[in-house]
Design an enzyme around this catalytic site. Structure first.
Site, short mmCIF file in Angstrom:
data_model
loop_
_atom_site.label_atom_id
_atom_site.label_comp_id
_atom_site.label_asym_id
_atom_site.label_seq_id
_atom_site.Cartn_x
_atom_site.Cartn_y
_atom_site.Cartn_z
N HIS B 136 21.13 72.15 -46.95
CA HIS B 136 19.88 71.37 -47.01
C HIS B 136 18.72 72.18 -46.42
CE1 HIS B 136 17.01 68.10 -46.58
NE2 HIS B 136 17.02 68.23 -45.27
N GLU B 200 17.60 60.28 -48.10
CA GLU B 200 18.40 61.38 -47.54
C GLU B 200 19.80 60.85 -47.26
OE1 GLU B 200 15.30 64.57 -45.60
OE2 GLU B 200 16.34 63.28 -44.20
N GLU B 202 23.04 60.76 -45.42
CA GLU B 202 23.47 61.20 -44.09
C GLU B 202 24.65 60.35 -43.62
OE1 GLU B 202 20.42 61.74 -41.20
OE2 GLU B 202 18.89 62.31 -42.67
N GLN B 241 4.90 63.52 -44.93
CA GLN B 241 5.60 64.47 -44.05
C GLN B 241 4.92 65.84 -44.03
OE1 GLN B 241 9.81 64.62 -44.90
NE2 GLN B 241 10.25 66.10 -43.29
N GLU B 371 15.24 68.48 -52.51
CA GLU B 371 16.01 69.70 -52.83
C GLU B 371 16.10 69.91 -54.33
OE1 GLU B 371 19.84 70.21 -50.88
OE2 GLU B 371 19.19 68.84 -49.31
#
Lengths: 421, 421
Positions: B136, B200, B202, B241, B371
């Site tokens: 990542h 994301e 996780e 971000q 990504e």
């Protein structure tokens, strides 16, 4: 002709050097004889609120206020909002006023401050640290980018990051020098005690009612969510910070300890010290509409004192390292709250927001040691020692006071930490 | 010859497609008829722990375990540590085993999953998000620095940052598209809804006993502090971000919502799926001594599914966007815990640590949409739609399962969020 300010039947509150006159009445949580209670500071005494409620002295207020005063943390009181806080403050002011006819009967409600151990005022759900001093941001930036110190987002975004709530401690707690990874120039990283321990002079804002997830707080009502203010020392390990901070920001360089002062000064007590937020310099962009503030700054003088072990051993008083003012922030407290919630993030009663290091424009107003590195001369202590960063045995004390002619000073008490190896 | 795996008298637990066989027994907090309780998932049923304690079925265990099972959050149970967790797990396994002679009498302890509303499992004091997948970090780095994607600290420091605890929600909660500041190229910043909403993939680790301030957890005992694992979706607004993240890291780009799966899979249930941590590639530095791990990785397959509104309207199933594996992280869970506490920072029972986006090395293993931008082709959905980032009406579901021949699969249930405008 102005009327003389009200005084209290608690004599020590009328001492002009006291931080806690009748006009202050900050809230704190203390422990004595195994019992935890909420109290209000008055001179060198504490008025115990549960006892006030128990004696029926808060019976004129809505029941939820008396209940909140009997809790062991201030979260319930914080959740009630400004109308309840004002009502309680009026009641407590009357109770402690020099004209109070029953003063003698109320003396048993007092506990000497020296007999208690102060606690964290609230269960702090989340702690956020901002970066609201442009003077701090500019000096720190100069160390990295002398020609272009301020990043392009600074004048638009009230920069902040999430801090660690678990390691917030109350004034007086020892600060253990943290270990961590650092990267010496042209060598492999090593793990060991920080060699660049710093303080950061900040003010903390305890959140009141807050908002539910998905419902931003508009700037016009942001101050309704400020229960009160405290001092805050955001201890920082600069060598850990420079090695770990890319790309996600500071982490272990900060999370080993944050010290707050135990007495939370109500926003209402600071009303006489509100001033216009500083004008943005010519050429700076106006804040975006959601941050366009009708809110004001707070004129609060801040100081940092250092006393080394050898100064203490010699009986030498602490040395003042810097002085600055809360009013000099680029962003007001209201703007910090509104920005924080602008994405829908929820603030809860007892959450803590900190301003970031508060520095002024002039030399001598640097809110941390890192900024002082711009000065080629190290700090010289009266003991003959020098300081670039903190040494074991150093005691750092933050102080704050609001002053205006004709009014007693509003102080914050001490926010102190003692560095141990 | 290997013995057949144990089965349960709860038939649905023996269905090979169930996430919750007898070998899993994850803990969760649920609400039904106005009451909040802790339960254990078994097939499509929930075993209610307070009722078990009330009926005396936990009487063979120390009293603190039964008391913790009767709480409304799992923090007390988490604080007890591995010996207590194992003892309770043995008791519950026996209670639900197909050979249990009193099975018929225990049927009234079950509640159908479809009849409850799942809650957050614990009061989460602090939430920390790591960045432990090198795949990542490398792909994200390539978008910014194609020639030098990985920062110099990555292979030494388990990079992490403090996240927002207040906005953690449980699977199923709607995710409101957040607004915030973004900076279009060559234009002034604007405020409005994000145009780059991402998920994301996780895994979350719920902390058990934890440590007191100033007392790091050595790597050898780090796993004693892992109560269990869940899925976690760290929703991210990429345009917020990139504008806000310098110099202090992500803030409002993340704090609007984080979704977790409600069932916490005990670390002990994953024991058969422990594998050697991946070898560091030739030339990578060895971890510093404090992070030198005897601990292992966990072989857990992870998947992300997307279903757009038009897919849902057409009755089309969700499309799998990617698959990866928890074992591929550069840092093990034990290393994350030890690094986190290496500066003395205290972890408390119920604290949540997340791994950061879990991606693998191959195409199709990207744990977030950002990504996938390295691939010049946008994602094509079976509905004919394309996706670069999430659109309103999209539903994102994370899934996880551990599989080994001869054992029933251990699943995590769903971690789902539905994007609303």
């Amino acid at each position: 002709m102005t009327a003389a300010p009200r005084t209290s039947w608690v004599d020590s509150a009328n001492d002009p050097t006291s931080d806690f006159p009748l006009q202050n009445l900050p809230y704190g949580v203390f422990r004595r004889d195994g019992t935890t209670r909420i109290g209000v500071a008055i001179g060198d005494q504490i008025l115990e609120l549960h006892a006030c409620a128990h004696r029926g002295l808060l019976a004129g207020l809505p029941g939820e206020i008396a209940a909140a005063c009997s809790a062991v943390r201030m979260n319930p009181l914080m959740s009630l909002g400004p109308a309840s806080w004002s009502a309680l403050r009026r009641e407590l002011t009357s109770l402690l006023d020099a004209d109070q006819p029953n003063a003698q009967a109320y003396e048993t409600l007092l506990i000497p401050m020296r007999d208690v151990e102060m606690q964290l005022p609230a269960a702090i759900g989340d702690y956020t640290d901002f970066y609201a001093s442009i003077h701090h941001a500019t000096r720190v930036g100069k160390l990295l980018r002398p020609d272009n110190p301020l990043l392009p987002n600074y004048k638009y975004v009230p920069i902040g990051y999430h801090g660690r709530a678990s390691s917030i401690v109350v004034s007086g707690a020892e600060i253990t020098r943290p270990s961590g990874q650092t990267k010496p120039t042209a060598a492999d990283p090593i793990f060991g005690p920080t060699r660049a321990l710093d303080y950061e002079l900040e003010v903390g804002l305890f959140i009141g009612p807050g908002n539910s997830l998905g419902h931003p707080i508009p700037i016009a009502s942001a101050e309704e969510h400020i229960f009160g203010l405290c001092l805050l020392n955001d201890w920082s390990a600069r060598d850990l910070q420079s090695w770990e901070s890319q790309p996600l920001g500071p982490f272990l360089a900060k999370s080993f300890a944050t010290t707050i002062s135990p007495w939370i000064v109500p926003l209402e007590a600071l009303a006489p010290y509100r001033v216009a937020a500083p004008m943005r310099p010519e050429g700076d962009p106006a804040p975006l509409p959601y941050l366009t503030a009708t809110s004001q700054a707070i004129d609060l003088t801040l100081e940092v004192y250092l006393q080394s072990r050898s100064m203490r051993d010699a009986g030498a008083p602490a040395m003042r390292l810097s002085t600055s003012n809360l009013r000099d922030l680029y962003w007001t407290p209201a703007q910090l709250i509104t920005h924080h919630t602008s994405n829908g993030c929820n603030l809860r009663p007892g959450d803590l927001l900190a301003t970031g290091t508060i520095s002024g424009p002039a030399e001598g107003s640097e809110g941390c040691l890192l900024e002082k590195k711009l000065n080629p001369e190290p700090i010289r202590l009266p003991s003959g020692e020098q300081r670039v960063f903190l040494e074991d045995g150093d005691q750092v004390a933050l102080r704050a006071f609001a002053r205006r002619p004709g009014l007693p000073q509003i102080g914050f008490g001490e926010c102190t930490g003692f560095v141990v190896g």
